[in-house]
Design a protein around this motif. Structure first.
Motif, PDB file in Angstrom:
ATOM      1  N   TYR A   4       2.976  -6.667 -11.345  1.00 43.34           N
ATOM      2  CA  TYR A   4       4.455  -6.855 -11.501  1.00 43.34           C
ATOM      3  C   TYR A   4       4.837  -7.122 -13.055  1.00 43.34           C
ATOM      4  CZ  TYR A   4       3.993 -12.030 -12.070  1.00 43.34           C
ATOM      5  OH  TYR A   4       3.812 -13.279 -12.423  1.00 43.34           O
ATOM      6  N   GLU A 104      10.558  -1.034  -7.673  1.00 46.82           N
ATOM      7  CA  GLU A 104      10.113  -1.399  -6.440  1.00 46.82           C
ATOM      8  C   GLU A 104      11.102  -1.565  -5.440  1.00 46.82           C
ATOM      9  OE1 GLU A 104       7.078  -0.167  -7.747  1.00 46.82           O
ATOM     10  OE2 GLU A 104       6.345  -1.415  -5.991  1.00 46.82           O
ATOM     11  N   HIS A 108      12.190   0.153   0.141  1.00 51.23           N
ATOM     12  CA  HIS A 108      12.910  -0.985   0.559  1.00 51.23           C
ATOM     13  C   HIS A 108      14.346  -0.625   1.477  1.00 51.23           C
ATOM     14  CE1 HIS A 108      10.311  -4.595  -0.394  1.00 51.23           C
ATOM     15  NE2 HIS A 108      10.153  -3.700  -1.644  1.00 51.23           N
ATOM     16  N   ASN A 140      -3.500   3.356  -2.077  1.00 48.64           N
ATOM     17  CA  ASN A 140      -3.731   2.381  -0.903  1.00 48.64           C
ATOM     18  C   ASN A 140      -5.099   1.806  -0.324  1.00 48.64           C
ATOM     19  OD1 ASN A 140      -0.878   1.726  -1.342  1.00 48.64           O
ATOM     20  ND2 ASN A 140      -0.459   2.238   0.763  1.00 48.64           N
ATOM     21  N   VAL A 146      -4.892  -3.354   3.170  1.00 46.70           N
ATOM     22  CA  VAL A 146      -3.873  -2.534   3.470  1.00 46.70           C
ATOM     23  C   VAL A 146      -4.097  -1.801   4.222  1.00 46.70           C
ATOM     24  CG1 VAL A 146      -2.052  -0.949   2.476  1.00 46.70           C
ATOM     25  CG2 VAL A 146      -2.767  -2.971   1.163  1.00 46.70           C
ATOM     26  N   ARG A 150       1.937  -1.637   2.021  1.00 51.22           N
ATOM     27  CA  ARG A 150       1.404  -2.800   1.083  1.00 51.22           C
ATOM     28  C   ARG A 150       2.421  -4.100   1.642  1.00 51.22           C
ATOM     29  NH1 ARG A 150       1.149  -0.034  -4.993  1.00 51.22           N
ATOM     30  NH2 ARG A 150      -0.047   1.789  -4.236  1.00 51.22           N
ATOM     31  N   HIS A 151       3.612  -3.759   2.132  1.00 49.79           N
ATOM     32  CA  HIS A 151       4.387  -4.919   2.395  1.00 49.79           C
ATOM     33  C   HIS A 151       5.186  -4.723   3.643  1.00 49.79           C
ATOM     34  CE1 HIS A 151       3.967  -7.354  -1.045  1.00 49.79           C
ATOM     35  NE2 HIS A 151       4.292  -6.463  -1.840  1.00 49.79           N
ATOM     36  N   ALA A 152       5.391  -5.612   4.516  1.00 48.53           N
ATOM     37  CA  ALA A 152       6.109  -5.358   5.962  1.00 48.53           C
ATOM     38  C   ALA A 152       7.383  -4.771   5.759  1.00 48.53           C
ATOM     39  CB  ALA A 152       5.813  -6.413   6.785  1.00 48.53           C
ATOM     40  N   ASP A 153       8.046  -5.093   4.813  1.00 47.11           N
ATOM     41  CA  ASP A 153       9.327  -4.474   4.503  1.00 47.11           C
ATOM     42  C   ASP A 153       9.700  -3.253   4.012  1.00 47.11           C
ATOM     43  OD1 ASP A 153      12.351  -5.094   4.873  1.00 47.11           O
ATOM     44  OD2 ASP A 153      12.317  -5.270   2.782  1.00 47.11           O
ATOM     45  N   HIS A 154       8.509  -2.539   3.776  1.00 50.59           N
ATOM     46  CA  HIS A 154       8.466  -1.289   3.101  1.00 50.59           C
ATOM     47  C   HIS A 154       9.129  -0.324   4.332  1.00 50.59           C
ATOM     48  CE1 HIS A 154       5.933  -2.017  -0.556  1.00 50.59           C
ATOM     49  NE2 HIS A 154       7.187  -2.702  -0.806  1.00 50.59           N
ATOM     50  N   GLU A 157       6.213   4.737   2.102  1.00 44.62           N
ATOM     51  CA  GLU A 157       5.292   4.599   0.803  1.00 44.62           C
ATOM     52  C   GLU A 157       4.738   5.868   0.615  1.00 44.62           C
ATOM     53  OE1 GLU A 157       2.350   1.726   0.681  1.00 44.62           O
ATOM     54  OE2 GLU A 157       3.666   0.089   0.700  1.00 44.62           O
ATOM     55  N   THR A 197       1.159   1.979  -9.177  1.00 44.51           N
ATOM     56  CA  THR A 197       2.519   2.093  -9.131  1.00 44.51           C
ATOM     57  C   THR A 197       3.060   3.227  -9.747  1.00 44.51           C
ATOM     58  OG1 THR A 197       2.763  -0.441  -9.233  1.00 44.51           O
ATOM     59  CG2 THR A 197       4.644   1.086  -9.761  1.00 44.51           C
TER      60      THR A 197
END
Ligand code: SAM
Length: 231
Positions: A4, A104, A108, A140, A146, A150-154, A157, A197
């Motif tokens: 990040y 990022e 979402h 990934n 993974v 990478r995140h449940a809220d995606h 990807e 990224t």
């Protein structure tokens, strides 16, 4: 440095290069990038937008001037505002920016929001530069643990071809050129997977005066301002 921070540094370097006066960060979350950018002396207007008011408010007071900012009057003025709303909606408070960052964010967005996003950002806001970052799914398998995303809220990807084709289509529709890069180098021997990224840097092809851009676009306010600081 963590990924990040590499993304934020990428934006900081871009700001140093292009010296935008007005910068908007879409999906600003806890305002960490905005907080970093307030130290860039070229910037006079900073705005953040997020659909989640609570995450935006968590640390927003870091964006307030410190006593020293008043004692040592700066050569420039700086106004920082935070807005609660969605990137799927047009609001006049989002007009007039030179640089728009979307770090990022797109992964979402629901399908319906992603469909409206190019018209809002490239068509309506129409800044000189737009930066969009999103995970590169080809990386990934190198990330421990993974499975799908990478995140449940995606919501998705994309691999490099998917991101490129989406970005090139948006650029073509709205008169931008786009170059692809990224942060997070793959390990030696795995270079073929690309960056962790992926980043698209879009530059508007044609000059547009701020006045002509705004006068053609009468729109009602839908976002709610939740914070304002004037330096
Ligand atoms: N840009 C920040 C960063 O790089 O540290 C945070 C990215 S975070 C993974 C994604 C953010 O996008 C969340 O804060 C979320 O609330 C916000 N978001 C999701 N959908 C949105 C929408 N439709 N409009 C505005 N923000 C949205």
């Amino acid at each position: 440095p963590p990924l990040y921070k590499q993304r934020y540094q990428f934006i900081k370097d871009l700001v140093e290069k292009y010296k935008p006066k007005k910068v908007a960060d879409l999906g600003c979350a806890d305002c960490s990038l905005l907080w970093m950018l307030k130290f860039c002396s070229c910037i006079e207007v900073l705005a953040g937008l997020d659909i989640c008011a609570s995450v935006m408010k968590e640390k927003m007071h870091r964006l307030s001037p410190l006593p020293g900012d008043y004692l040592q009057p700066a050569e420039r003025s700086l106004t920082v505002t935070l807005h609660h709303g969605s990137v799927a909606h047009k609001d006049p408070c989002m007009l007039g920016f030179d640089l728009v960052t979307c770090i990022e964010l797109i992964e979402h967005l629901e399908e319906s929001e992603l469909k409206k996003f190019p018209e809002v950002v490239f068509g309506f806001m129409a800044p000189s530069i737009v930066v969009i970052s999103t995970p590169n799914s080809e990386f990934n398998p190198l990330l421990p643990g993974v499975t799908l995303f990478r995140h449940a809220d995606h919501k998705f990807e994309w691999n490099r071809v998917q991101f490129r084709s989406w970005a090139l289509e948006a650029a073509r529709c709205y008169g931008y050129s786009v170059e692809f890069t990224g942060v997070g180098h793959p390990p030696t021997g795995m270079e073929n997977v690309g960056f962790c990224t992926q980043i698209g840097v879009f530059v508007r092809k044609y000059h547009q005066t701020r006045e002509s851009a705004q006068s053609e676009k009468p729109t009602e306010a839908v976002h709610r301002m939740v914070f304002k600081a004037v330096y």
